[in-house]
Design an enzyme around this catalytic site. Structure first.
Site, PDB file in Angstrom:
ATOM      1  CE  LYS A  34       3.383  11.741   3.610  1.00 14.21           C
ATOM      2  NZ  LYS A  34       4.636  12.399   3.955  1.00 14.21           N
ATOM      3  CB  ILE A  55      17.551  16.076   5.196  1.00 15.25           C
ATOM      4  CG1 ILE A  55      18.240  16.767   4.031  1.00 15.25           C
ATOM      5  CG2 ILE A  55      16.688  14.921   4.684  1.00 15.25           C
ATOM      6  CD1 ILE A  55      19.222  15.858   3.280  1.00 15.25           C
ATOM      7  CG  ASN A  68      12.504  12.311   3.732  1.00 15.96           C
ATOM      8  OD1 ASN A  68      11.991  11.811   2.739  1.00 15.96           O
ATOM      9  ND2 ASN A  68      13.152  11.569   4.638  1.00 15.96           N
ATOM     10  CB  THR A 111      12.101   3.284   1.775  1.00 17.98           C
ATOM     11  OG1 THR A 111      10.666   3.382   1.810  1.00 17.98           O
ATOM     12  CG2 THR A 111      12.642   4.266   0.755  1.00 17.98           C
ATOM     13  CE1 TYR A 114       2.573   8.291   4.553  1.00 14.47           C
ATOM     14  CE2 TYR A 114       1.314   7.750   2.581  1.00 14.47           C
ATOM     15  CZ  TYR A 114       2.499   8.157   3.181  1.00 14.47           C
ATOM     16  OH  TYR A 114       3.598   8.439   2.390  1.00 14.47           O
TER      17      TYR A 114
HETATM   18  N1  NAP Z   1       8.600   4.950   0.118  1.00 14.46           N
HETATM   19  C1  NAP Z   1       7.617   5.332  -0.675  1.00 14.46           C
HETATM   20  O1  NAP Z   1       7.215   4.616  -1.610  1.00 14.46           O
HETATM   21  C2  NAP Z   1       6.956   6.661  -0.461  1.00 14.46           C
HETATM   22  C3  NAP Z   1       5.901   7.014  -1.327  1.00 14.46           C
HETATM   23  C4  NAP Z   1       5.290   8.251  -1.155  1.00 14.46           C
HETATM   24  C5  NAP Z   1       5.728   9.102  -0.165  1.00 14.46           C
HETATM   25  N2  NAP Z   1       6.742   8.722   0.673  1.00 14.46           N
HETATM   26  C6  NAP Z   1       7.182   9.681   1.684  1.00 14.46           C
HETATM   27  O2  NAP Z   1       8.593   9.818   1.603  1.00 14.46           O
HETATM   28  C7  NAP Z   1       9.129  10.165   2.896  1.00 14.46           C
HETATM   29  C8  NAP Z   1      10.275   9.223   3.227  1.00 14.46           C
HETATM   30  O3  NAP Z   1       9.744   7.918   3.342  1.00 14.46           O
HETATM   31  P1  NAP Z   1      10.648   6.601   3.297  1.00 14.46           P
HETATM   32  O4  NAP Z   1       9.966   5.667   2.391  1.00 14.46           O
HETATM   33  O5  NAP Z   1      12.063   6.938   3.107  1.00 14.46           O
HETATM   34  O6  NAP Z   1      10.397   6.086   4.785  1.00 14.46           O
HETATM   35  P2  NAP Z   1      11.316   5.217   5.762  1.00 14.46           P
HETATM   36  O7  NAP Z   1      12.255   4.377   5.006  1.00 14.46           O
HETATM   37  O8  NAP Z   1      10.378   4.558   6.718  1.00 14.46           O
HETATM   38  O9  NAP Z   1      12.168   6.341   6.526  1.00 14.46           O
HETATM   39  C9  NAP Z   1      11.488   7.263   7.334  1.00 14.46           C
HETATM   40  C10 NAP Z   1      12.483   8.247   7.913  1.00 14.46           C
HETATM   41  O10 NAP Z   1      11.751   9.112   8.800  1.00 14.46           O
HETATM   42  C11 NAP Z   1      12.358   9.058  10.088  1.00 14.46           C
HETATM   43  N3  NAP Z   1      11.351   9.152  11.131  1.00 14.46           N
HETATM   44  C12 NAP Z   1      10.238   8.396  11.271  1.00 14.46           C
HETATM   45  N4  NAP Z   1       9.611   8.722  12.399  1.00 14.46           N
HETATM   46  C13 NAP Z   1      10.339   9.707  12.983  1.00 14.46           C
HETATM   47  C14 NAP Z   1      10.208  10.438  14.176  1.00 14.46           C
HETATM   48  N5  NAP Z   1       9.205  10.227  15.036  1.00 14.46           N
HETATM   49  N6  NAP Z   1      11.139  11.378  14.472  1.00 14.46           N
HETATM   50  C15 NAP Z   1      12.187  11.588  13.635  1.00 14.46           C
HETATM   51  N7  NAP Z   1      12.351  10.924  12.482  1.00 14.46           N
HETATM   52  C16 NAP Z   1      11.447   9.983  12.178  1.00 14.46           C
HETATM   53  C17 NAP Z   1      13.092   7.719  10.142  1.00 14.46           C
HETATM   54  O11 NAP Z   1      14.220   7.792  10.997  1.00 14.46           O
HETATM   55  P3  NAP Z   1      14.309   7.110  12.451  1.00 14.46           P
HETATM   56  O12 NAP Z   1      13.573   5.818  12.398  1.00 14.46           O
HETATM   57  O13 NAP Z   1      15.782   6.983  12.660  1.00 14.46           O
HETATM   58  O14 NAP Z   1      13.693   8.109  13.359  1.00 14.46           O
HETATM   59  C18 NAP Z   1      13.584   7.576   8.714  1.00 14.46           C
HETATM   60  O15 NAP Z   1      14.800   8.257   8.540  1.00 14.46           O
HETATM   61  C19 NAP Z   1       7.950  10.078   3.856  1.00 14.46           C
HETATM   62  O16 NAP Z   1       7.420  11.364   4.088  1.00 14.46           O
HETATM   63  C20 NAP Z   1       6.928   9.234   3.112  1.00 14.46           C
HETATM   64  O17 NAP Z   1       5.614   9.506   3.534  1.00 14.46           O
HETATM   65  C21 NAP Z   1       7.372   7.526   0.533  1.00 14.46           C
END
Ligand code: NAP
Length: 264
Positions: free
Chosen positions: A172, A29, A101, A205, A168
């Site tokens: 995607k 993951i 992810n 998140t 973004y």
């Molecule tokens: N939240 C939503 O409503 C939503 C909707 C549609 C799609 N998504 C997708 O769902 C996925 C998870 O999103 P989320 O909402 O959980 O986001 P989040 O809370 O911002 O978490 C993002 C995760 O990605 C890691 N990350 C970011 N930049 C990184 C880097 N340069 N290297 C390694 N790890 C990195 C972060 O860890 P570190 O900061 O520790 O590196 C964190 O664990 C994403 O692909 C997002 O596009 C989310």
């Protein structure tokens, strides 16, 4: 024997034999330190016979079950160097799952206000890192007979334009197409690897907090996203993790590459 005793023995036996029957599974993951990725990590840590590789820039607590890798996925050279460690000892597993992810929304700004370096970093995380890991997954797993699944966490934003989200949305959309091509190739080669690009819905998140802190003049949908939070319309990472686990455990019910958790 009393009925309550029979029920207790039955429950102990089913748990024991359920554990034995559970496939030995490796789940890789990315972005497992917070948000949806952390929800996925917690979900699969509770499953018997599951081992995990958890990747993020932040330190994730390692254990007997979890191999933790601190890595900036926007650095493609460092990621390439880490590939042999990520995909080590795969032959011991009955099932291998890669969940791309990690993702970044980037600064919410209209075209004309974009910075090339932010754009490049966003594509490095949202597209290039996923491509590198998928590429390695196919290379390392193609010849294995285990069940093999790749889930790229995509977004509804890859199908629908939203002002302020040019990088973004297009990242995607690219991830959706990358996944569809990989799935087509798996069909042609008969590798048996299943590929999904999955939209997780709107999840509570840090990414959603970042979206809500955008400026209204750069993002006309700001009020809508503020109301998702105030009206309690966001899913929790745990709810979405459960749906993703359902997909992994029932891939035969999901013939299409593009999936949306709101549809099941
Ligand atoms: N939240 C939503 O409503 C939503 C909707 C549609 C799609 N998504 C997708 O769902 C996925 C998870 O999103 P989320 O909402 O959980 O986001 P989040 O809370 O911002 O978490 C993002 C995760 O990605 C890691 N990350 C970011 N930049 C990184 C880097 N340069 N290297 C390694 N790890 C990195 C972060 O860890 P570190 O900061 O520790 O590196 C964190 O664990 C994403 O692909 C997002 O596009 C989310």
């Amino acid at each position: 024997m009393a009925w309550s005793k029979i029920k207790t023995y039955h429950s102990i036996f089913s748990k024991f034999f359920g554990r034995l029957a559970m496939k030995k599974t490796l789940i890789i993951i990315t972005g497992a330190s917070k948000g949806l990725g952390k929800g996925l990590l917690s979900h699969f840590c509770a499953e018997p016979n599951h081992e995990l590789v958890a990747i993020a820039r932040s330190q994730i607590k390692a254990s007997e079950q979890v191999r933790s890798l601190q890595l900036d996925l926007s650095d493609s050279e460092k990621l390439e160097q880490a590939i042999p460690e990520i995909f080590a000892d795969l032959a011991q597993y009955d099932r291998i799952v890669l969940i791309n992810n990690a993702g970044w929304i980037g600064p919410v700004k209209k075209v004309g206000k974009l910075s090339v370096s932010d754009w490049q970093k966003l594509f490095a995380i949202n597209v290039t890192a996923c491509m590198q890991l998928m590429n390695a997954f196919v290379e390392y797993c193609e010849a294995l007979s285990s069940e093999r699944i790749v889930i790229n966490i995509s977004s509804g934003a890859g199908k629908k334009p939203l002002d302020g989200w040019a990088a973004y949305c297009s990242s995607k959309a690219a991830l959706d197409m990358l996944t569809q091509v990989a799935a087509q190739e798996a069909e042609l080669t008969g590798s048996g690897i299943r590929f999904f690009a999955l939209a997780p819905g709107i999840v509570d998140t840090d990414m959603q907090s970042d979206i809500r802190s955008a400026s209204a003049d750069q993002f006309s949908s700001l009020d809508r996203f503020l109301s998702y939070k105030s009206e309690g319309k966001l899913s929790s990472p745990a709810e979405v993790a459960e749906k993703i686990a359902y997909l992994i455990n029932h891939t035969h019910q999901f013939p299409s590459v593009l999936q949306d958790v709101r549809q099941f």
